[in-house]
Design an enzyme around this catalytic site. Structure first.
Site, short mmCIF file in Angstrom:
data_model
loop_
_atom_site.label_atom_id
_atom_site.label_comp_id
_atom_site.label_asym_id
_atom_site.label_seq_id
_atom_site.Cartn_x
_atom_site.Cartn_y
_atom_site.Cartn_z
N LYS A 199 60.23 29.68 47.77
CA LYS A 199 59.31 29.05 46.94
C LYS A 199 58.97 27.90 47.78
CE LYS A 199 58.43 26.27 42.94
NZ LYS A 199 58.96 25.77 41.45
N LYS A 252 56.93 32.94 46.25
CA LYS A 252 55.86 32.33 45.50
C LYS A 252 55.35 30.90 46.37
CE LYS A 252 55.71 28.81 41.69
NZ LYS A 252 56.52 28.25 40.75
C1 PBG Z 1 58.82 24.47 38.08
C2 PBG Z 1 57.67 25.53 38.50
C3 PBG Z 1 56.34 25.36 39.04
C4 PBG Z 1 55.85 26.55 39.10
C5 PBG Z 1 56.63 27.45 38.46
N1 PBG Z 1 58.01 26.82 37.96
C6 PBG Z 1 55.62 24.24 39.76
C7 PBG Z 1 56.09 23.43 40.69
O1 PBG Z 1 57.03 23.78 41.47
O2 PBG Z 1 55.75 22.10 40.75
C8 PBG Z 1 54.39 27.01 39.54
C9 PBG Z 1 53.83 28.07 38.78
C10 PBG Z 1 52.38 28.12 38.83
O3 PBG Z 1 51.55 27.32 39.71
O4 PBG Z 1 51.84 29.04 38.35
N2 PBG Z 1 59.51 24.25 39.28
ZN ZN Z 2 60.61 22.45 38.70
#
Ligand code: PBG
Ligand code: ZN
Length: 330
Positions: A199, A252
């Protein structure tokens, strides 16, 4: 005889008509691999459109159940839940409390739909902490092991509520192993872990943070989410998550990270998922709204690219539109 060269190899033969193109297509998208995300909030009777995510709502549990019943008729059988609450504190206590809307939603959905619906739920603290970080904060920044302890409790609480799959999105070290151990020791040996393995710290999460009220109130997420200049590091994360007990590994965002998806596909022994994130979705919606592109064409091109790169599972806000409009049927 004229001396015109004979062209033996004509790749265009295979592009001549739609039936031939369909015959030789190397990548086929299918609805079974798509997961629709939902935002579930406090209260009752609430359904509000999220301005940054056209077509996606924030809903209280009662309304969510109605929406999902409708969506199941379209063919949506796999979902991801994000809890949204304004009850926030430094220790993310509402993540574990009975009135966490995500927990209530899991319980009611599984009670109502059973095995017909695969319910996965996000495991992270950013929606529940007053500072908006994905873990607990001390004088030095975002802690690791203390955060993992709370994340593990959150995963267990979701498992007890009945969800099929927990999806840790926090990027703390060692959380997959800790969650797997806790699940095993409580007898939840059938609960899947879909790890947000690679991520990245991304500007494409903007609309989601508005949707989930989860923006960090100070600093950024760069001390835990990955730096987008790195790819080998994603393989380190992959090895760790697999060895710690992840069932599904995720990359992601998706579209700016197709190389990472392909690298995972080459070496992963676990199914590879990709999260087609909020900013990617909204880019398509805004282009279509501005008359600068066709929504169906843009969506199918993006999701096919993610599949071609190697993801067999895609989390995408487009799922409902794809099924409602039957975009997979030509
Ligand atoms: C929370 C989380 C996020 C997303 C999924 N879980 C946002 C972040 O890390 O700030 C992003 C999903 C999206 O942008 O569709 N940790
Ligand atoms: Zn988070």
């Amino acid at each position: 005889m004229d001396n015109k060269a004979i062209t033996i190899h004509r790749p265009r033969r295979l592009r001549r008509s739609a039936v031939i193109r369909d015959l030789v297509a190397e990548t086929r998208l299918s609805a079974e691999g798509l997961i629709q995300p939902y935002f579930v909030c406090d209260g009752s009777g609430v359904r509000e459109e999220i301005t940054g995510l056209p077509g996606i709502n924030r809903e209280s549990v009662d309304k969510l159940l109605e929406s999902i019943a409708e969506d199941m008729k379209l063919g949506i059988h796999r979902i991801m839940l994000f809890g949204v609450t304004d009850r926030k504190d430094a220790s993310a206590s509402s993540a574990l409390s009975d009135d966490n809307p995500a927990l209530r939603a899991c319980a009611e959905l599984k009670q109502k739909f059973g095995e017909e619906l695969f319910v996965s739920a996000d495991v992270c603290l950013c929606g529940y902490t007053d500072h908006g970080h994905c873990g607990l904060v001390d004088g030095h920044g975002v802690t690791n092991d203390d955060s993992v302890a709370v994340l593990t409790e959150m995963a267990l609480t979701l498992a007890r509520a009945g969800c099929d799959c927990v999806a840790p999105s926090d990027m703390m070290d060692g959380r997959i192993g800790s969650i797997r151990q806790a699940l095993e020791s409580e007898g939840f040996d059938n609960i899947l872990i879909m790890a947000y393995t690679a991520k990245y710290s991304s500007a494409y999460y903007g609309p989601f943070r508005e949707a989930a009220h989860s923006s960090p109130q100070f600093g950024d997420r760069k001390s835990y989410q990955m730096d987008f200049r790195n790819s080998s590091e994603a393989l380190t994360e992959l090895e760790l998550d697999i060895s710690e007990g992840a069932d599904i590994v995720m990359v992601k965002p998706a579209l700016a990270y197709l190389d990472i998806i392909a690298a995972f596909r080459d070496v992963s022994s676990a199914p590879v998922a990709a999260y087609n994130v909020s900013g990617e979705y909204t880019s398509v919606k805004l282009m279509a709204q501005a008359g600068l592109g066709d929504e169906k064409a843009l969506t199918l091109e993006n999701l096919t690219a993610i599949t071609r790169a190697g993801a067999s599972i895609i989390l995408t806000y487009h799922t409902r539109d794809i099924l409602k409009n039957e975009w997979l049927n030509g």
